[in-house]
Design a protein around this motif. Sequence first.
Motif, PDB file in Angstrom:
ATOM      1  N   VAL A  92      31.105  60.812  52.320  1.00  0.00           N
ATOM      2  CA  VAL A  92      32.114  61.669  51.694  1.00  0.00           C
ATOM      3  C   VAL A  92      33.215  61.948  52.708  1.00  0.00           C
ATOM      4  N   LYS A  93      34.459  61.728  52.298  1.00  0.00           N
ATOM      5  CA  LYS A  93      35.598  62.013  53.176  1.00  0.00           C
ATOM      6  C   LYS A  93      36.501  63.059  52.519  1.00  0.00           C
ATOM      7  N   ALA A  94      37.415  63.637  53.329  1.00  0.00           N
ATOM      8  CA  ALA A  94      38.152  64.828  52.878  1.00  0.00           C
ATOM      9  C   ALA A  94      37.147  65.811  52.287  1.00  0.00           C
ATOM     10  N   ARG A  95      36.087  66.035  53.029  1.00  0.00           N
ATOM     11  CA  ARG A  95      34.891  66.708  52.521  1.00  0.00           C
ATOM     12  C   ARG A  95      35.158  68.125  52.014  1.00  0.00           C
ATOM     13  N   TYR A  96      34.558  68.401  50.855  1.00  0.00           N
ATOM     14  CA  TYR A  96      34.600  69.711  50.206  1.00  0.00           C
ATOM     15  C   TYR A  96      36.012  70.166  49.863  1.00  0.00           C
ATOM     16  N   THR A  97      36.912  69.213  49.713  1.00  0.00           N
ATOM     17  CA  THR A  97      38.204  69.475  49.091  1.00  0.00           C
ATOM     18  C   THR A  97      38.112  68.997  47.647  1.00  0.00           C
ATOM     19  N   PRO A  98      39.010  69.451  46.764  1.00  0.00           N
ATOM     20  CA  PRO A  98      38.867  69.066  45.357  1.00  0.00           C
ATOM     21  C   PRO A  98      38.971  67.573  45.094  1.00  0.00           C
ATOM     22  N   LEU A  99      39.583  66.817  45.991  1.00  0.00           N
ATOM     23  CA  LEU A  99      39.740  65.387  45.771  1.00  0.00           C
ATOM     24  C   LEU A  99      38.907  64.558  46.748  1.00  0.00           C
ATOM     25  N   GLN A 100      37.742  65.063  47.113  1.00  0.00           N
ATOM     26  CA  GLN A 100      36.923  64.316  48.067  1.00  0.00           C
ATOM     27  C   GLN A 100      36.457  62.993  47.450  1.00  0.00           C
ATOM     28  N   PRO A 101      36.711  61.873  48.137  1.00  0.00           N
ATOM     29  CA  PRO A 101      36.202  60.593  47.651  1.00  0.00           C
ATOM     30  C   PRO A 101      34.859  60.261  48.297  1.00  0.00           C
ATOM     31  N   VAL A 102      34.056  59.489  47.605  1.00  0.00           N
ATOM     32  CA  VAL A 102      32.812  58.962  48.156  1.00  0.00           C
ATOM     33  C   VAL A 102      33.017  57.474  48.389  1.00  0.00           C
ATOM     34  N   VAL A 103      32.804  57.034  49.609  1.00  0.00           N
ATOM     35  CA  VAL A 103      33.071  55.649  49.976  1.00  0.00           C
ATOM     36  C   VAL A 103      31.836  55.055  50.640  1.00  0.00           C
ATOM     37  N   LEU A 104      31.839  53.739  50.749  1.00  0.00           N
ATOM     38  CA  LEU A 104      30.768  53.043  51.448  1.00  0.00           C
ATOM     39  C   LEU A 104      31.153  52.908  52.910  1.00  0.00           C
TER      40      LEU A 104
END
Length: 366
Positions: A92-104
């Motif tokens: 998880v990046k930009a963690r715990y923001t409303p637009l956090q993406p999950v990436v590999l």
Amino acid sequence: MIQWRSGRVVEVLREWAGAREVAVEVDGARLRGLAHTGLVGVPEPGDRVLLNVTALALGLGTGGYALVVALPDRLPPDPVAPAPPAGPGHLVKARYTPLQPVVLGADEQDSPWHAALAEADSVDGLPVVTADLHSALPAVLAGARTVDPGLRVVYVMTDGGALPLSLSRTVAGLDAAGWLAATVTVGQAFGGALEAVTLHTGLLAARLVLGADLAVVAQGPGNLGTGTRWGFSGVACGEAVNAAAVLGGRPVAALRVSDADPRERHRGVSHHSTTAYGRVALAPADVPVPVLPGAFGARLREEAAALCGERHRLVEVPVDGLEQALAATPVPLSSMGRGYAADPPCFLASAVAGVHAARLVAAGGL
């Protein structure tokens, strides 16, 4: 903390990999909106959009955009996960923001590259150019290509500036022109060809997974500075030198230089470079300095030598042919609102770092 607006898309202005710029009508005014399409979907004329206009209202940021937060009436479909082991990832990046993406992440357990990176501990002499500003990237590449245009150069983007790599039209243009072999986004930054948790695994992935001959480490567009000794995002350049060295790489410290900046702290060798490389970088690095005529050239050499002290190695690099090389970049050269003609030393200082790093590759790195 956030100024919200709702508007209607009236026109698509331009787009590049991962981003679409649109004109949005808001309360009778027309704003430029930027959508990171991997996060919010692809806005079309007629779509209602929710916008974050905070930075725009304050006159901050790169590009002067209102950022598209959502297309509330036309949400994008759920992503279709590829079959394992590529999977959707768990990083998880930009963690715990409303637009956090999950990436590999290349370094996470579900990654096909996990085994190669699990015990990896060396980049085997990989030259690593570290730079303060995102705008240094095309100049570094232009310099490197004067030595060997066939080098596999990987850009490792840190999270001191923009987090989404898709903000960078520079990277999109360099990639389209074949000047970049690949990109890696590390820390909270995301959107690269590979993702990594830290700069260390990002550099290892650049070398061991992507086969980089040379890596360039710099933050994304939009650096942060407060006019204080330590309060600027470019301080991470010093930590990048340390990371490259501890992994057995060859750090090449690109200087931030200006002969046109109205702020005295950035004239000559910027205080960003003297702090990051002179104080934060504890490992030795090569510090290329362009050989320029006159009093300014003498000033650069003197200030760079003082920065190097007993730790770093000053490398004087002639600039013959570099003006032509910089003129041939496939993307515009611009740093702090100034192009090459307004501040040649700024870009030449980055270009000679590329020249020196490419020569290290030719000589076998370490």
